[in-house]
Design a protein around this motif. Structure first.
Motif, mmCIF file in Angstrom:
data_model
loop_
_atom_site.group_PDB
_atom_site.id
_atom_site.type_symbol
_atom_site.label_atom_id
_atom_site.label_comp_id
_atom_site.label_asym_id
_atom_site.label_seq_id
_atom_site.Cartn_x
_atom_site.Cartn_y
_atom_site.Cartn_z
ATOM 1 N N THR A 283 0.798 -1.188 -0.083
ATOM 2 C CA THR A 283 -0.003 -0.035 0.037
ATOM 3 C C THR A 283 0.737 1.107 0.093
ATOM 4 N N GLY A 284 0.177 2.345 -0.330
ATOM 5 C CA GLY A 284 1.061 3.503 -0.188
ATOM 6 C C GLY A 284 1.490 3.820 1.040
ATOM 7 N N ALA A 285 0.630 3.951 2.160
ATOM 8 C CA ALA A 285 1.071 4.314 3.426
ATOM 9 C C ALA A 285 2.314 3.445 3.822
ATOM 10 N N TYR B 8 -1.135 14.908 2.809
ATOM 11 C CA TYR B 8 -1.873 13.512 3.118
ATOM 12 C C TYR B 8 -0.832 12.482 2.916
ATOM 13 N N HIS B 9 -0.632 11.532 3.623
ATOM 14 C CA HIS B 9 0.124 10.529 3.313
ATOM 15 C C HIS B 9 -0.365 9.155 3.773
ATOM 16 N N GLY B 10 -1.415 8.858 4.361
ATOM 17 C CA GLY B 10 -1.829 7.586 4.467
ATOM 18 C C GLY B 10 -2.421 7.565 5.894
ATOM 19 N N GLU C 74 4.313 16.155 -1.277
ATOM 20 C CA GLU C 74 3.528 15.861 -2.502
ATOM 21 C C GLU C 74 3.946 16.963 -3.490
ATOM 22 N N GLU D 153 -5.032 14.943 -1.971
ATOM 23 C CA GLU D 153 -6.253 15.088 -0.808
ATOM 24 C C GLU D 153 -6.512 16.598 -0.430
ATOM 25 N N ASP E 230 6.369 12.275 -2.280
ATOM 26 C CA ASP E 230 5.179 11.365 -2.300
ATOM 27 C C ASP E 230 4.456 11.569 -3.714
ATOM 28 N N ILE F 103 2.426 9.232 -4.710
ATOM 29 C CA ILE F 103 1.524 8.027 -4.838
ATOM 30 C C ILE F 103 0.198 8.400 -5.724
ATOM 31 N N GLN F 104 -0.089 9.661 -5.281
ATOM 32 C CA GLN F 104 -1.386 10.319 -6.305
ATOM 33 C C GLN F 104 -0.806 10.847 -7.810
ATOM 34 N N LYS G 186 -0.846 3.724 -6.123
ATOM 35 C CA LYS G 186 -2.023 4.059 -6.456
ATOM 36 C C LYS G 186 -2.060 3.260 -8.185
HETATM 37 C C1 PLP Z 1 -3.532 7.652 -1.393
HETATM 38 C C2 PLP Z 1 -2.141 8.408 -1.131
HETATM 39 C C3 PLP Z 1 -1.326 7.783 -0.050
HETATM 40 C C4 PLP Z 1 -1.834 6.353 0.572
HETATM 41 O O1 PLP Z 1 -1.805 5.372 -0.033
HETATM 42 P P1 PLP Z 1 -2.607 3.991 0.617
HETATM 43 O O2 PLP Z 1 -2.573 2.938 -0.595
HETATM 44 O O3 PLP Z 1 -4.186 4.533 0.624
HETATM 45 O O4 PLP Z 1 -2.002 3.649 1.832
HETATM 46 C C5 PLP Z 1 -0.232 8.446 0.376
HETATM 47 N N1 PLP Z 1 0.161 9.517 -0.030
HETATM 48 C C6 PLP Z 1 -0.784 10.264 -0.887
HETATM 49 C C7 PLP Z 1 -0.242 11.366 -1.556
HETATM 50 C C8 PLP Z 1 -1.989 9.459 -1.622
HETATM 51 O O5 PLP Z 1 -2.772 9.836 -2.452
#
Ligand code: PLP
Length: 434
Positions: free
Chosen positions: A121-123, A149-151, A218, A223, A251, A253-254, A280
């Motif tokens: 997972t991202g977190a 936002y990080h999880g 980020e 978020e 980060d 992830i998004q 993601k």
């Molecule tokens: C979704 C997200 C996370 C967390 O990822 P998960 O897979 O939900 O744990 C962390 N950082 C950012 C920028 C995100 O958008």
């Protein structure tokens, strides 16, 4: 007018029954943004259990970037599932984990040798990045930004700007986390360098540079409400981190893997993190995440320190290779950028006509509409009304912003021009009826 099948009633009877069952069976702590239960999905269309269709401008929060049921991803995952679905890479390894790492090392920002570690997972990947940075620097402090936002794991709860409801009642949040002001061009007048100097001065006071292991950023806050910092902000933060031995962690992830018209949003800003975190979009919906970074940093922990039962699952890795193949194919990032231009033009036009729209911003397939009261303050009520109406009309959009007042659009980068037009028409109607 619409090509999607809607009954103008959300939820339908079948979804409603499931939603009632859910209320007695599932913890109330699991959020319920919409009451529609999905039966199947293809491309950019979600179909619910009542047969109603929705244009998917959420992609499960930016996960199905190449569309639902992407044929190559589907084939790769099914094929791998037939061969074996699990062995555990740290026990009996397989080549797809190595290939995913190699691909990420090649495409991640930064013209230096890199290594990767996969997780689920991202977190989890964010936590891994921080563990590595701490081991490398032998420091404890973590710097983050307002509205980040990080999880939702215990460490990441401490990294988020928003504690309510995410951390409410969950016990003490971890220490040595220092949150600095971000750059938010819609709300502050500061140029990027001035905003960065303000954040740096604050961190030097509340932590001290030599207490910081890493700065987790980020490049565009998702978020938080699709907040893109003013030009120069990220570069000035990077310069300060580089000068002070602080590991820069992006980060993405998004924002990463094609969402913003580039493989990584960092590229838009000449921002060169030491480590980048992805998740993601990486495997079309199968849980895979990664940390990719400078070799010397990535080798800082002892063998055995990182990984878990499902880390770099073979089905996920097979899917990830099919995703990465498509994302790096010629023209793919151009299309992502073009989607951004079409959406941006449409949203600017809406902004001209609806004063509740305070700002429209974003790149590629990541956009935000900031909804405000006449005095400029956040207007979450307008978000609720517009998003609910849009859903009834056949369009799924996402919330964003620390006050729930930013309407977020995250379509697939395989979405057609026709569906973008239709989505914009639905938004127009939802705003008109506000
Ligand atoms: C979704 C997200 C996370 C967390 O990822 P998960 O897979 O939900 O744990 C962390 N950082 C950012 C920028 C995100 O958008």
């Amino acid at each position: 007018m619409n090509s999607v099948k809607t009954m103008n009633r959300v939820p339908g009877a079948m979804s409603e029954a499931l939603h009632e069952l859910r209320a007695t069976e599932i913890s109330a702590a699991v959020g319920a943004y919409t009451p529609i239960y999905i039966s199947h999905a293809e491309g950019s269309i979600l179909t619910d259990v009542d047969g109603q269709e929705y244009i998917d401008f959420g992609c499960g929060i930016g996960v199905t970037t190449l569309g639902h049921g992407n044929p190559a991803v589907l084939e790769a995952a099914i094929d791998q599932m037939r061969k074996f679905s699990h062995t555990l890479f740290t026990i009996t390894p397989y080549d797809s984990y190595v290939r995913v790492a190699q691909r990420l090392n090649q495409i991640a920002p930064g013209n230096f040798a890199k290594k990767s570690v996969l997780s689920s997972t991202g977190a989890e990947a964010v936590e891994n990045a921080i563990k590595i940075a701490r081991a490398h620097t032998r420091r404890n402090g973590i710097a983050v930004l307002d509205h980040g936002y990080h999880g939702r794991t215990n460490l990441t709860l401490g990294l988020n700007y928003k504690a309510v409801p995410l951390a409410t009642g969950a016990g003490p949040r971890p220490g040595e986390i220092y949150r600095a002001p971000n750059s938010h061009p819609f709300l502050d007048e500061m140029d990027g360098v001035a905003a960065a100097r303000k954040a740096i001065a604050y961190l030097e006071k509340i932590s001290g540079a030599d207490n910081l292991a890493c700065f987790l950023i980020e490049p565009i806050q998702g978020e938080g409400g699709v907040i893109e910092p003013a030009p120069g902000f990220l570069n000035e933060l990077q310069r300060w981190c580089n000068d002070n031995g602080i590991v820069v962690i992006a980060d993405e992830i998004q924002t990463g893997l094609g969402r913003t018209g580039a493989l990584f949003a960092s590229e838009h800003f000449d921002f060169v993190p030491d480590m980048v975190v992805t998740a993601k979009a990486i495997a079309g919906g199968i849980p895979v995440s990664a940390v990719t970074g400078r070799v010397d940093i990535m080798d800082s922990m002892k063998p055995g320190a990182l990984s878990g039962t499902y880390s770099g699952n073979p089905v996920g890795c097979a899917a990830a290779l099919a995703v990465l193949d498509q994302l790096t194919a010629p023209g793919m990032m151009d299309r992502s950028a073009e989607i951004g231009r079409i959406i941006q033009t449409g949203l600017r036009e809406l902004k001209e006509r609806y004063p509740v729209i305070g700002d429209v911003r974003g790149r590629g397939a990541l956009h935000g509409i900031e909804l405000t009261h006449p005095d400029g303050s956040p207007n979450p009520e307008a978000f609720k009304a517009v998003s609910t109406r849009a859903l009834e009309l056949g369009l799924l959009v996402l919330p964003g912003g620390s006050d729930g007042h930013v309407l977020r659009l995250l379509p697939a980068i395989t979405v057609s021009d026709e569906l973008i037009d239709e989505a914009l028409r639905i938004l127009d109607r939802a705003f008109a009826e506000l």
